[in-house]
Structures are given as C-alpha cells and as structure tokens.
Design a protein around this motif. Sequence first.
Motif, PDB file in Angstrom:
ATOM      1  N   ARG A   1     -26.463 104.470  30.432  1.00 24.65           N
ATOM      2  CA  ARG A   1     -26.749 105.517  31.410  1.00 24.65           C
ATOM      3  C   ARG A   1     -27.813 106.426  30.829  1.00 24.65           C
ATOM      4  O   ARG A   1     -27.779 106.730  29.639  1.00 24.65           O
TER       5      ARG A   1
ATOM      6  N   VAL B   1     -27.538  87.542  46.562  1.00 29.85           N
ATOM      7  CA  VAL B   1     -26.757  88.743  46.266  1.00 29.85           C
ATOM      8  C   VAL B   1     -25.897  89.160  47.455  1.00 29.85           C
ATOM      9  O   VAL B   1     -24.774  89.655  47.285  1.00 29.85           O
ATOM     10  N   LEU B   2     -26.370  88.939  48.668  1.00 28.41           N
ATOM     11  CA  LEU B   2     -25.592  89.354  49.837  1.00 28.41           C
ATOM     12  C   LEU B   2     -24.326  88.521  49.963  1.00 28.41           C
ATOM     13  O   LEU B   2     -23.244  89.035  50.266  1.00 28.41           O
TER      14      LEU B   2
ATOM     15  N   LEU C   1     -14.401 100.397  46.435  1.00 33.34           N
ATOM     16  CA  LEU C   1     -14.896 101.462  45.557  1.00 33.34           C
ATOM     17  C   LEU C   1     -13.828 102.522  45.308  1.00 33.34           C
ATOM     18  O   LEU C   1     -12.913 102.708  46.109  1.00 33.34           O
TER      19      LEU C   1
ATOM     20  N   ASN D   1     -20.018  93.234  41.265  1.00 32.71           N
ATOM     21  CA  ASN D   1     -20.428  93.212  42.669  1.00 32.71           C
ATOM     22  C   ASN D   1     -21.957  93.305  42.798  1.00 32.71           C
ATOM     23  O   ASN D   1     -22.517  93.327  43.883  1.00 32.71           O
ATOM     24  N   ARG D   2     -22.611  93.401  41.648  1.00 29.76           N
ATOM     25  CA  ARG D   2     -24.081  93.518  41.548  1.00 29.76           C
ATOM     26  C   ARG D   2     -24.657  94.735  42.266  1.00 29.76           C
ATOM     27  O   ARG D   2     -25.782  94.696  42.769  1.00 29.76           O
ATOM     28  N   LEU D   3     -23.876  95.835  42.327  1.00 28.35           N
ATOM     29  CA  LEU D   3     -24.478  97.087  42.793  1.00 28.35           C
ATOM     30  C   LEU D   3     -25.451  97.579  41.736  1.00 28.35           C
ATOM     31  O   LEU D   3     -26.377  98.327  42.016  1.00 28.35           O
ATOM     32  N   GLU D   4     -25.190  97.158  40.492  1.00 31.33           N
ATOM     33  CA  GLU D   4     -26.121  97.400  39.395  1.00 31.33           C
ATOM     34  C   GLU D   4     -26.148  96.142  38.534  1.00 31.33           C
ATOM     35  O   GLU D   4     -25.253  95.306  38.639  1.00 31.33           O
ATOM     36  N   ASP D   5     -27.163  96.046  37.673  1.00 33.75           N
ATOM     37  CA  ASP D   5     -27.236  94.915  36.750  1.00 33.75           C
ATOM     38  C   ASP D   5     -27.055  95.414  35.327  1.00 33.75           C
ATOM     39  O   ASP D   5     -27.435  96.546  35.008  1.00 33.75           O
TER      40      ASP D   5
ATOM     41  N   ARG E   1     -21.801  89.550  47.166  1.00 34.58           N
ATOM     42  CA  ARG E   1     -21.044  90.778  47.410  1.00 34.58           C
ATOM     43  C   ARG E   1     -19.910  90.561  48.405  1.00 34.58           C
ATOM     44  O   ARG E   1     -18.947  91.319  48.413  1.00 34.58           O
TER      45      ARG E   1
ATOM     46  N   VAL F   1     -15.136 106.122  50.806  1.00 30.20           N
ATOM     47  CA  VAL F   1     -16.055 106.759  51.752  1.00 30.20           C
ATOM     48  C   VAL F   1     -16.105 105.936  53.041  1.00 30.20           C
ATOM     49  O   VAL F   1     -16.236 104.715  53.000  1.00 30.20           O
TER      50      VAL F   1
ATOM     51  N   LEU G   1     -15.627  94.322  46.645  1.00 27.05           N
ATOM     52  CA  LEU G   1     -15.306  95.521  45.856  1.00 27.05           C
ATOM     53  C   LEU G   1     -14.730  96.610  46.757  1.00 27.05           C
ATOM     54  O   LEU G   1     -15.279  96.909  47.814  1.00 27.05           O
TER      55      LEU G   1
ATOM     56  N   TRP H   1     -18.810  97.585  39.295  1.00 28.00           N
ATOM     57  CA  TRP H   1     -20.117  97.660  39.960  1.00 28.00           C
ATOM     58  C   TRP H   1     -21.006  96.496  39.516  1.00 28.00           C
ATOM     59  O   TRP H   1     -21.728  95.917  40.316  1.00 28.00           O
TER      60      TRP H   1
END
Lengths: 249, 251
Positions: free
Chosen positions: B16, B79-80, B90, B57-61, B83, B94, B88, B54
């Motif tokens: 990060r 990727v679609l 979360l 689910n490949r929201l990030e690598d 997912r 939300v 996932l 994450w």
Amino acid sequence: MSTTALLMTYSFVVLAMMLSTWQRLGLERDLVVGTLRATVQLLAVGYVLQLVFNLKDWPFMVLMIGVMTVVAAYNASRRGRELPAIFIKVLVAIGAAEIMALGLTLGLGIVEPTPQFVIPLSGMFIGNAMVASSLLLNSLRREIISHRAEIIVALSLGATARQAVSESLRRAVRASSIPIVDGLKTVGLVQLPGMMTGLIIGGASPIDAVRYQLLIMFALAAVMAFTSIILSFLVYPALFTPAHQLIER
Amino acid sequence: MSGKPLIELIDVWKYRHLESGTVPTLQQISASVENGSLITLVGPSGAGKSTLLWLLNRLEDPDRGEIRLRGRSIKEIDVLGLRREVGLVLQQPVMLPGTVKDNILYGPRLKGAGEREVDAAQLLSDVGLSPSLLDRDAGKLSGGQRQRVALARTLANRPRVLLLDEVTSSLDPQSTARIENLIIRLNREKNITVLWVTHNLKQALRVGREAWILVDGKLVEAGTLPGVFLHPQNALAGAYISGKLEGVEEH
Ligand SMILES: Nc1ncnc2c1ncn2[C@@H]1O[C@H](COP(=O)(O)OP(=O)(O)O)[C@@H](O)[C@H]1O
Ligand SMILES: [Mg+2]
C-alpha cells in the motif's frame, strides 16, 4: 460610445475599490488586475474581430476558432490535471461541440456564414463548452469519490468499467448541466441575458434580440450537454486498468 | 480435478502506498485451496484478510507473485468471468441504486439474464429475509438486511468459489446460524469452495474444516480445525489465538 464615456465606466471600479478599502475586503489588488486584464483582453479581441470582419477570409476565421478552442481546452483541462492526456480529451470534446453547434446553425441556414455571425457565436459555443468541461471534470471527480464503494461492488459482480461507472457518469453529466437548465427556466424573468442587453443597447429591436437570444440559449443547452457527454466518455477509461480495476488516486 | 489444487497463491505480495511510505499489506503468501474445501481466514484487524480476498476476485492485482485458478494464472482468464466464478461478498455491504430485487439481479442482468433465470425471492429467503422485501428501496434497509442482500446478490451469479468477508458481523445469533447453515449446505451439496474471513474464532470452529491465520500480512499458520487453534506452531498465531479466546471468555 465615446472614449470619454468609456473612461467614465472606470468610476464603477473606483467605487468598488473604495468599498473594498472601507470594508477591508482586501480585493483592491484583484480588482486592479481584473480590470486591467478585462480592458486589455477585450480591446485586443475587438481589434482582432474588426480585422477579421474586414478580411472576410475563411482561413482567418478558422484560425481564430482554433485559437479559441485551444485556449478554452487549456483552461478547462486544468480541472483534471491528474488525468492522463486530459488536454487532448477536453480539446476533442470542445472542438466536437463547436463543430456540431456551428454546423447546425450554418447548415440549417439559421445565420449567414459570415465572420460577423460565426466568430461571436463560436465564442459563445466554445466558452460554454469550456464551462461545461470544467463542471463535468469537477462533478465526475466528486461522483467517483463519493460512489467509489458502489463502483467496486458492481465490478466485483462482473460489471465492466463502463457498466460500473454508468450511474456516476449520468449523475456527473446531469450535475454539470444544471446551470444551463436553470438558466433556460428563469431567462427573461430574473435577468436579461447579456447578449440580448447588448443587442438592444446597440440599437436592435427587442424582438430581433429575442430571436437571437433563443437561438443562443438552445444552441448553448445542446453544446453543454454534448460537451459533457463526450468528455465523460473520453475520460472514464483512464480511471480503470484494462482489467476493469478502479485505479486508486 | 484430483491432485491439482483449485486455487494456488504463489509468493504473493501486495503493497500500500501511504503518505508515510510504502508498506507491505501482504507478504510472501503461498498457499493452496483444494476444490470443495471450506477455509476460514482469521487474524487481527489490518492483517490483510480483505486485501487477500480482493486479489482473488481481481479487484486488485498483487505487486509480486501469482494467483492461479485450476493451474492458470488468473491474469490469463477473462476477468469478468472470473469475478462471477470467484464471487466476493465485500466487507462493507454497500447497496447499488434501486430495489432489493435490482440488487440481487444486478449480476445476472449484466449477462442478459433476469427474473426467469434467477429466483430472487428464493435467494432472499435462503439468506433469511422475507421475499416481501424484494420491491423495497435497498438504500432503506438496516445494516443486517444489507449484509444478507449482499450475500444473496453474490450468490445470484452462481459462483463456484465464494469469498466471504465478515458477512455476519451485523447479524444476531439466530440469523448468523442461518447463514452458517446456508454456506455449509452450499459447500457440501453444491461443492462450492468457500474462503470465509471472520474475526469470530467460535464461528471459524463451527463452520470451517481448515483455518488460515493471517498476522501482519503474513500467513503464519494454516491447518485443520480445531488443531490449528489449539496447538499453533507460530508464536504470532499463538498470541493472536490466546488473546482472542480470552476476549471471548470475558464477554
Ligand atoms: N484502500 C486502502 N488504502 C490504504 N490502505 C489500505 C486500504 N485498504 C486497506 N488498507 C490497509 O491495508 C492493511 C490491510 O487491510 P485489510 O486487508 O482491510 O485488513 P483486514 O481485512 O485483515 O482487517 C491495513 O493496514 C489497512 O489499513
Ligand atoms: Mg477486512
């Protein structure tokens, strides 16, 4: 207007400066700079316009429109400095809006293709496209920040970047169109638009002035909507990686 | 599929970028997940549990290392589709704009499917909510209701792997039990592989056959339950477990 009368208009500035000093607003410096810039810029534009009108030459007209577009794009793109290639994208959006609006007004024969019409109309189209671009870049940034979590949810469920931001794009375009829509609703009731006022003072009949004003207002509404929609579609891909991941900023 | 693990994490690192500098949130994670397993992920808050989900689910690598699904790097998979297959839920439930039904059908509708293909009412009752909520504005639900709609929304995509991020944190014990039973049933009957992040060790013991313990971004312990909680080999894991169990007893 005589030069003496023109000089007298500066008494308004003096009055404003006196008020500023009295109330310790600290605006004196900005007032002086603003007044000088307005004077120099407008006088320069006036002389250039006079020149172009006399030349009645297409290349000069195109050149002037090109310069206006570039300056407008430069100004508006400062709102999105963190975005890659933002200047080019804003330039394309403003240029497309200008071509669309001028193409329609000339193509439908609403006004004649002479510098006298083309340059001032282009100025208004491009100026409003610039405002629309700035507003859009601001509202898009706000939308992405405040709806970040929703965008992530949509992506996690298999949405493409475009599907995930479509709501945000819609809201941003809507937000950036509010000023012109509000303007359409209150025009004539709250204030007479500047151009109409100018035409009437210049000796045109109020009916003629109203006709041009309607043309301008409708064209500007189209220009603003067109600019913000095009720009939103040019800008959103830069917010994502090719793997449909929202880029952190 | 015998022999080959469903998911492999190979020396995965994630950093990060903060104002104070760059810090690793996941370090040197190597692990594998067998098809049909139910693994619980535990560890202190900030350990990197959510980050790990994450990445899956490949929201990030990852910044370093590789994640494989059925032997293929997930970067090589569409990727679609990934997912949807590796669904996932979360940590923050939300809601998307619209009704509860809009939320549940969001994933299927992206594929052109709708109410005929997906029984939203059934999904809602599976997670312990009344189907009468279907036409309710999702933004007006309570935290516990949102949490369950978020789970139903992910299940509507019919994932083969389910990544759950503290999905019962706002639920009462009864609703929690219902969700636990649902997940266990999906795992046993539909052979859905589950990775379940929880901060509740008792929940981990109730639902999981295996547990991974994450501390400070490192996978310090991985093994079968309850052994891995009772006799952790790693000192950090041991400290976390004993602190946590004390905390549980105090309440
Ligand atoms: N979006 C983010 N930006 C900056 N730091 C983050 C972000 N998400 C998580 N972190 C940091 O990464 C570390 C791991 O976070 P997380 O994966 O959420 O841990 P856990 O789920 O185990 O509580 C924490 O130190 C957290 O502060
Ligand atoms: Mg977390």
